[in-house]
Design a protein around this motif. Sequence first.
Motif, mmCIF file in Angstrom:
data_model
loop_
_atom_site.group_PDB
_atom_site.id
_atom_site.type_symbol
_atom_site.label_atom_id
_atom_site.label_comp_id
_atom_site.label_asym_id
_atom_site.label_seq_id
_atom_site.Cartn_x
_atom_site.Cartn_y
_atom_site.Cartn_z
ATOM 1 N N UNK A 13 0.833 -1.203 0.000
ATOM 2 C CA UNK A 13 0.000 0.000 0.000
ATOM 3 C C UNK A 13 0.872 1.258 0.000
ATOM 4 N N UNK A 14 1.980 1.252 0.809
ATOM 5 C CA UNK A 14 2.856 2.417 0.855
ATOM 6 C C UNK A 14 3.538 2.659 -0.486
ATOM 7 N N UNK A 15 3.914 1.581 -1.174
ATOM 8 C CA UNK A 15 4.531 1.726 -2.488
ATOM 9 C C UNK A 15 3.565 2.361 -3.482
ATOM 10 N N UNK A 16 2.298 1.937 -3.437
ATOM 11 C CA UNK A 16 1.310 2.520 -4.347
ATOM 12 C C UNK A 16 1.084 3.992 -4.037
ATOM 13 N N UNK A 17 1.076 4.349 -2.760
ATOM 14 C CA UNK A 17 0.910 5.762 -2.407
ATOM 15 C C UNK A 17 2.097 6.595 -2.891
ATOM 16 N N UNK A 18 3.298 6.034 -2.794
ATOM 17 C CA UNK A 18 4.472 6.765 -3.265
ATOM 18 C C UNK A 18 4.413 6.988 -4.769
ATOM 19 N N UNK A 19 3.985 5.950 -5.516
ATOM 20 C CA UNK A 19 3.872 6.096 -6.975
ATOM 21 C C UNK A 19 2.835 7.149 -7.327
ATOM 22 N N UNK A 20 1.691 7.129 -6.625
ATOM 23 C CA UNK A 20 0.644 8.123 -6.883
ATOM 24 C C UNK A 20 1.129 9.535 -6.565
ATOM 25 N N UNK A 21 1.863 9.679 -5.455
ATOM 26 C CA UNK A 21 2.376 11.004 -5.086
ATOM 27 C C UNK A 21 3.386 11.516 -6.109
ATOM 28 N N UNK A 22 4.259 10.629 -6.594
ATOM 29 C CA UNK A 22 5.238 11.039 -7.608
ATOM 30 C C UNK A 22 4.551 11.440 -8.909
ATOM 31 N N UNK A 23 3.525 10.677 -9.311
ATOM 32 C CA UNK A 23 2.793 11.022 -10.534
ATOM 33 C C UNK A 23 2.088 12.361 -10.399
ATOM 34 N N UNK A 24 1.477 12.618 -9.227
ATOM 35 C CA UNK A 24 0.815 13.907 -9.010
ATOM 36 C C UNK A 24 1.830 15.050 -9.005
ATOM 37 N N UNK A 25 2.990 14.830 -8.377
ATOM 38 C CA UNK A 25 4.017 15.867 -8.378
ATOM 39 C C UNK A 25 4.542 16.164 -9.769
ATOM 40 N N UNK A 26 4.771 15.097 -10.563
ATOM 41 C CA UNK A 26 5.244 15.309 -11.939
ATOM 42 C C UNK A 26 4.211 16.066 -12.758
#
Length: 259
Positions: free
Chosen positions: A1-14
């Motif tokens: 779950x934490x990995x998915x949140x990190x990917x989502x946060x990086x995509x939103x930041x990009x």
Amino acid sequence: MSNRRAITALAAGAAAVTIALTAAAFWLSYEHLHDIAGGNGLSGTRAWAWPATVDLFIVTGELLTLRASLRARIDWWAIALAALGSIGSIALNISGVGAGASVLAYVVAAVPPTAALVAFGALMRQVHEVLDRISDAPAAAPHPQPDTAPQQPAPAAPAPAAPAYPHGALELHLAPMLPASPEVTADAHPSAPAPVAPPAPAADRTDDELIEAARALATTGPLSLRRMQRELGIGQARAQRIRDAVDSTPAPASEEAAS
């Protein structure tokens, strides 16, 4: 779950950085075109309106391209509009520097419109990845509702009545069994089916064959471009053409009757 949140946060930041870069580059390009208009006979409102005749082509093309992406389509007319506006903006920004300037002055003038075009391309790539991920996700199966009706006990089957023979016990006179004929045994034990030849490569298959295969795929899940490329072994352009043909042509009568 934490990995998915990190990917989502990086995509939103990009995505946020890309949008900010596009806005800054667009503003710098617009200001430079305004200065060019002011130095060539336009003033006031006309000097501010003149850059819109170039940059609005970019905005229109980008909006139409985004709409096509949300519909999982490729709009070449929208791409042409965005490219034409971007090339015109780059050319006008460079020519506004004037003759005899340093190379760095031309580079400074060309960077904002070029950065806006590249940033928009990066944003469209992120949108396509999200749409492909959504289209490839399997649909959630509905949860079965529990049956709350009371179960009725099944009625007991009546016992079979004993047969009555008026002339005493039944005697059976069976003739000896004849050996099975070759024809009967051959029909009773058919030979193993011949192996089916593998399907022809995608390069050797016609569009009509690929359209039929795409219709068969559509019955088992969403018909996305990535899935067609993976399961049919074709490129993106051909997958787009095949899916457009599937959407625009009705299914044969036999398939409609079967569905």
